[in-house]
Design a protein around this motif. Structure first.
Motif, PDB file in Angstrom:
ATOM      1  N   SER A  20       0.826  -1.205   0.000  1.00  0.00           N
ATOM      2  CA  SER A  20       0.000   0.000   0.000  1.00  0.00           C
ATOM      3  C   SER A  20       0.861   1.255   0.000  1.00  0.00           C
ATOM      4  O   SER A  20       2.019   1.252   0.420  1.00  0.00           O
ATOM      5  N   CYS A  26      -3.957  -0.029  -2.708  1.00  0.00           N
ATOM      6  CA  CYS A  26      -3.092  -1.183  -2.479  1.00  0.00           C
ATOM      7  C   CYS A  26      -3.244  -2.208  -3.591  1.00  0.00           C
ATOM      8  O   CYS A  26      -4.190  -2.170  -4.390  1.00  0.00           O
ATOM      9  N   LEU A  47      -7.894   0.559   3.284  1.00  0.00           N
ATOM     10  CA  LEU A  47      -7.197   0.423   2.008  1.00  0.00           C
ATOM     11  C   LEU A  47      -8.167   0.072   0.892  1.00  0.00           C
ATOM     12  O   LEU A  47      -9.139  -0.664   1.101  1.00  0.00           O
TER      13      LEU A  47
END
Length: 211
Positions: A20, A26, A47
């Motif tokens: 990430s 990510c 994420l």
């Protein structure tokens, strides 16, 4: 600077990596099993996944692919030489073990064909075709951040097994020497199982590489 989260998942504790950036996007490498655990990390760290990348298509690296792809609507990348592995237990290795179910995964969305520079959102990586453990094994090198995701090609003090479909020890050793050991000595190599290592450490201590 990129962040690396490692999860050990599934029946043989395969390393899944979530890479990430500061923007909270990510990419996911080798989601071998236990999709829920991956989702927990993504949710806790807020994420947004952009893609799933596979170093190769053995069963222990693909078990959560379809579930995550369906949930997040993201593409899956795999080398074209393992096009048939995803849906065939006799090729992906799950058919070899009576205690395991047959693993069948839908086709990849993006087929890797050559060594290249791959860009996905803000992520840029160099792709090395590193066969030997399997015919389509790929290593992903993040030069700026000095690390590589190497799958089951090279381990700390060992190398990938070569007794599965289209495995070859001579091909594997050539892949390691021509691609991974040519990287800067301090590069972190993150394997499919076990702890990370470096080219410098493996040149000195790996008994398979002394010949």
């Amino acid at each position: 600077m990129l962040k690396i989260d490692r999860l050990e998942l599934g029946p043989v504790q395969t390393n899944c990596y979530i890479i990430s950036g500061e923007d909270k996007q990510c990419i996911i490498f080798d989601p071998g099993e236990e999709a829920g655990k991956i989702q927990e990390v993504l949710k806790r760290k807020q994420l947004t996944p952009l893609a799933i990348l596979l170093t190769h298509a053995h069963f222990d690296h693909i078990g959560a692919v379809d579930e995550l792809r369906d949930i997040y609507k993201i593409p899956v990348y795999l080398h074209h030489k393992e096009r048939d592995f995803l849906g065939r237990p006799n090729l992906n290795g799950s058919g070899k073990y009576a205690a395991l179910p047959d693993y069948r995964v839908a086709d990849a969305d993006e087929w890797i064909s050559d060594e290249q520079t791959l860009e996905i959102g803000p992520f840029q990586m160099e792709l090395f075709h590193t066969p030997g453990h399997s015919p389509g094994s790929v290593s992903f090198y993040f030069a700026k951040d000095r690390f590589a995701i190497v799958g089951d090609t090279l381990f700390s003090g060992s190398i990938g097994r070569t007794d599965l479909t289209e495995g070859s020890e001579s091909v594997l050793l050539k892949s390691i020497r021509d691609s991974l050991l040519t990287l800067p000595e301090e590069t972190f190599l993150f394997p499919g199982h076990g702890p990370e290592t470096t080219p410098g450490q493996e040149r000195q201590h790996n008994p398979f590489l002394r010949i």
